[in-house]
Design an enzyme around this catalytic site. Structure first.
Site, mmCIF file in Angstrom:
data_model
loop_
_atom_site.group_PDB
_atom_site.id
_atom_site.type_symbol
_atom_site.label_atom_id
_atom_site.label_comp_id
_atom_site.label_asym_id
_atom_site.label_seq_id
_atom_site.Cartn_x
_atom_site.Cartn_y
_atom_site.Cartn_z
ATOM 1 N N HIS A 48 22.205 24.171 -0.955
ATOM 2 C CA HIS A 48 22.278 25.072 0.208
ATOM 3 C C HIS A 48 21.285 24.695 1.320
ATOM 4 O O HIS A 48 20.486 25.489 1.799
ATOM 5 C CB HIS A 48 22.241 26.560 -0.145
ATOM 6 N N HIS A 76 18.852 36.187 -13.319
ATOM 7 C CA HIS A 76 19.056 35.970 -11.882
ATOM 8 C C HIS A 76 20.546 35.761 -11.623
ATOM 9 O O HIS A 76 21.187 34.990 -12.327
ATOM 10 C CB HIS A 76 18.230 34.742 -11.467
ATOM 11 N N ASP A 80 24.227 29.490 -9.373
ATOM 12 C CA ASP A 80 23.880 28.338 -10.212
ATOM 13 C C ASP A 80 23.407 28.789 -11.596
ATOM 14 O O ASP A 80 23.278 27.973 -12.505
ATOM 15 C CB ASP A 80 22.836 27.430 -9.534
ATOM 16 N N HIS A 102 13.376 35.285 -6.448
ATOM 17 C CA HIS A 102 13.474 35.305 -5.004
ATOM 18 C C HIS A 102 14.662 36.098 -4.505
ATOM 19 O O HIS A 102 14.978 36.041 -3.304
ATOM 20 C CB HIS A 102 13.512 33.862 -4.469
ATOM 21 N N ASP A 144 14.054 31.467 -11.512
ATOM 22 C CA ASP A 144 13.828 30.360 -10.571
ATOM 23 C C ASP A 144 12.343 30.051 -10.341
ATOM 24 O O ASP A 144 11.997 28.969 -9.854
ATOM 25 C CB ASP A 144 14.500 30.654 -9.227
ATOM 26 N N TYR A 179 9.851 22.702 -4.048
ATOM 27 C CA TYR A 179 10.613 23.884 -4.457
ATOM 28 C C TYR A 179 9.932 25.147 -3.931
ATOM 29 O O TYR A 179 10.576 26.026 -3.360
ATOM 30 C CB TYR A 179 10.699 23.915 -5.992
ATOM 31 N N HIS A 227 15.304 25.728 -13.521
ATOM 32 C CA HIS A 227 15.545 24.379 -12.988
ATOM 33 C C HIS A 227 14.408 23.457 -13.433
ATOM 34 O O HIS A 227 13.237 23.843 -13.385
ATOM 35 C CB HIS A 227 15.548 24.355 -11.460
#
Lengths: 399, 52
Positions: free
Chosen positions: A25, A79, A83, A146, A165, A192, A225
């Site tokens: 994104h 979350h 993804d 987030h 995340d 990140y 991630h």
């Protein structure tokens, strides 16, 4: 295919590596990323988070190497971003639509919005504890870290934190743990933070304070991630503390673009001026650098100069793109200056200064405007602008 | 009267209130009912910070 990785007793990482993705994104991830999901097995089998929908089959196949996916008793969704939630419909279909799906209050709301259907949502909030078979899970809402739905899952007996995340990095490779990759992972973690979390820094500070009070004795952090922090989880916590304080560094950044190389010449002169004051500086052309790389450098810089030509009474579109992106991530404690060449109207410097004001950056000089092509004296003014910026930064940083 | 900002970007402005959720204009931050949450993201009041 991703060989499931055992991370603790009967606890596995079963997610997928996305080797091909480069544009996340609008954030450039040159090494791809991973969508981490975790399978806790035992008297009950629990899946923590899922993967992007086009990796659903791979996730199921990874789980199948450990247990029959139908034997999963519950799913925890930390979350709802796609993804991590994208494979929830397929997983629920496979394991039984009525199986419990643990999530935050906003998680339930957001999952409904994403998939337009109800599941057996078991809403949990901060401090709630759930025992499933011989495993205990407790939850900590991390609202706006987030997304509104974000939460952490904590396994108090194993002392493992599933951090969604937070503490993640966009990195897909042959390493899975911090001790395998070493410091090589830190630039990915820093990028990140700069691109996903910087604007929530006050929340990060509050969260770190809350977690410190809880005395969790965290043994391992499993983000959604990248690599798992198993050897030294405090390393990434310390880094988050540092990044979220947004202390200005003794370095400067010159961000610019140009139409006929006039603003380029000005940018180089500004850079020379900064260097003459022994302040480290990086020159970033917005058509050579991705906005997300520029953002990462902005996070660490104490001073930022932005140069834009005036195009059709406005700032140059690529500069507008980068500034819009930077502004949304709310970098704080910067000092700034603007410059740019123009032909007849010359609005760019004024517009840039307005942008700085809106970002609450301290403007150290009204800026330098040059009509058409800079001559020697114009370049001297640009050099002096760099000197002024560097001196102001040194003064700000002096005790 | 002070404005308060949610981490999601929503700003509670007492002069405007939040009519969609039954909060009259002129309602100070301190006078909001405990049940009032961010109309955009659902965050409880403890997450808000005063706009300086």
């Amino acid at each position: 295919m991703f060989k499931p990785i055992q991370i603790a007793d009967k606890l596995y990482s079963v997610g997928c590596r996305d080797w091909d993705i480069r544009d996340f994104h609008g954030y450039y991830i040159p090494e791809g990323t991973t969508y981490n999901a975790f399978l806790v097995t035992g008297e009950k089998n629990i899946l923590i988070d899922t993967v992007k929908s086009n990796f659903s089959d791979e996730l199921l196949s990874n789980i199948n190497r450990i247990i029959d996916p139908k034997k999963i008793d519950a799913v925890i969704s930390n979350h709802t971003e796609m993804d991590h939630s994208g494979s929830i419909p397929k997983i629920m279909h496979k394991i039984g639509e009525d199986k419990p799906l643990y999530c935050s209050k906003m998680g339930a709301q957001n999952l409904k919005s994403h998939f337009n259907r109800e599941y057996n949502f078991q809403v949990v909030g901060s401090g709630d504890t759930v025992t499933l078979g011989n495993r205990t899970f407790s939850f900590l809402e991390t609202r706006m870290l987030h997304w509104p739905d974000s939460m952490f899952t904590w396994m108090p007996d194993e002392k493992i934190l599933f951090s969604s995340d937070a503490f993640g990095q966009h990195y897909a490779g042959d390493k899975f743990f911090d001790d395998e990759i070493g410091d090589e992972i830190m630039p990915h973690a820093r990028k990140y933070y700069a691109n996903i979390l910087l604007h929530f820094s006050p929340r990060v500070q509050a969260l770190l304070a809350d977690v410190a009070k809880m005395n969790l004795d965290i043994r391992m952090i499993c983000p959604d991630h990248g690599i798992i922090w198993r050897k030294n989880p405090s390393k990434i916590i310390t880094a988050y503390d540092r990044w979220s304080r947004q202390q200005p560094g003794k370095k400067a950044l010159v961000i610019f673009d140009s139409m006929w190389e006039s603003t380029t010449k000005m940018a180089r002169a500004v850079t020379s001026g900064i260097e003459s004051e022994d302040v480290g500086v990086r020159l970033m052309n917005t058509r050579k650098w991705h906005r997300s790389d520029i953002m990462t450098e902005v996070m660490g810089a104490g001073a930022v100069a932005v140069g834009s030509p005036t195009l059709n009474n406005g700032i140059f579109p690529v500069i507008a793109d980068v500034l819009t992106y930077i502004k949304g991530l709310r970098p704080q404690n910067k000092i700034a200056a603007a410059f740019g060449s123009y032909g007849w109207s010359g609005e760019a410097v004024k517009i840039l200064n307005k942008e700085f004001e809106e970002m609450k950056w301290q403007i150290v000089d009204g800026g330098v405007k040059v009509v058409y092509v800079p001559d020697e004296s114009d370049l001297e003014r640009c050099f002096d602008l760099g000197v002024t910026l560097a001196k102001a930064l040194k003064e700000k940083l002096s005790p | 009267m002070d404005k308060y900002e949610c981490p999601c970007g929503y700003v509670y402005d007492p002069t405007e209130g939040d009519m969609d959720n039954g909060i009259e204009p002129g309602t100070a931050w301190e006078d909001l009912p405990d049940s009032w949450v961010c109309p955009l993201c659902g965050a409880e009041q403890e997450y808000f910070e005063k706009v300086e």
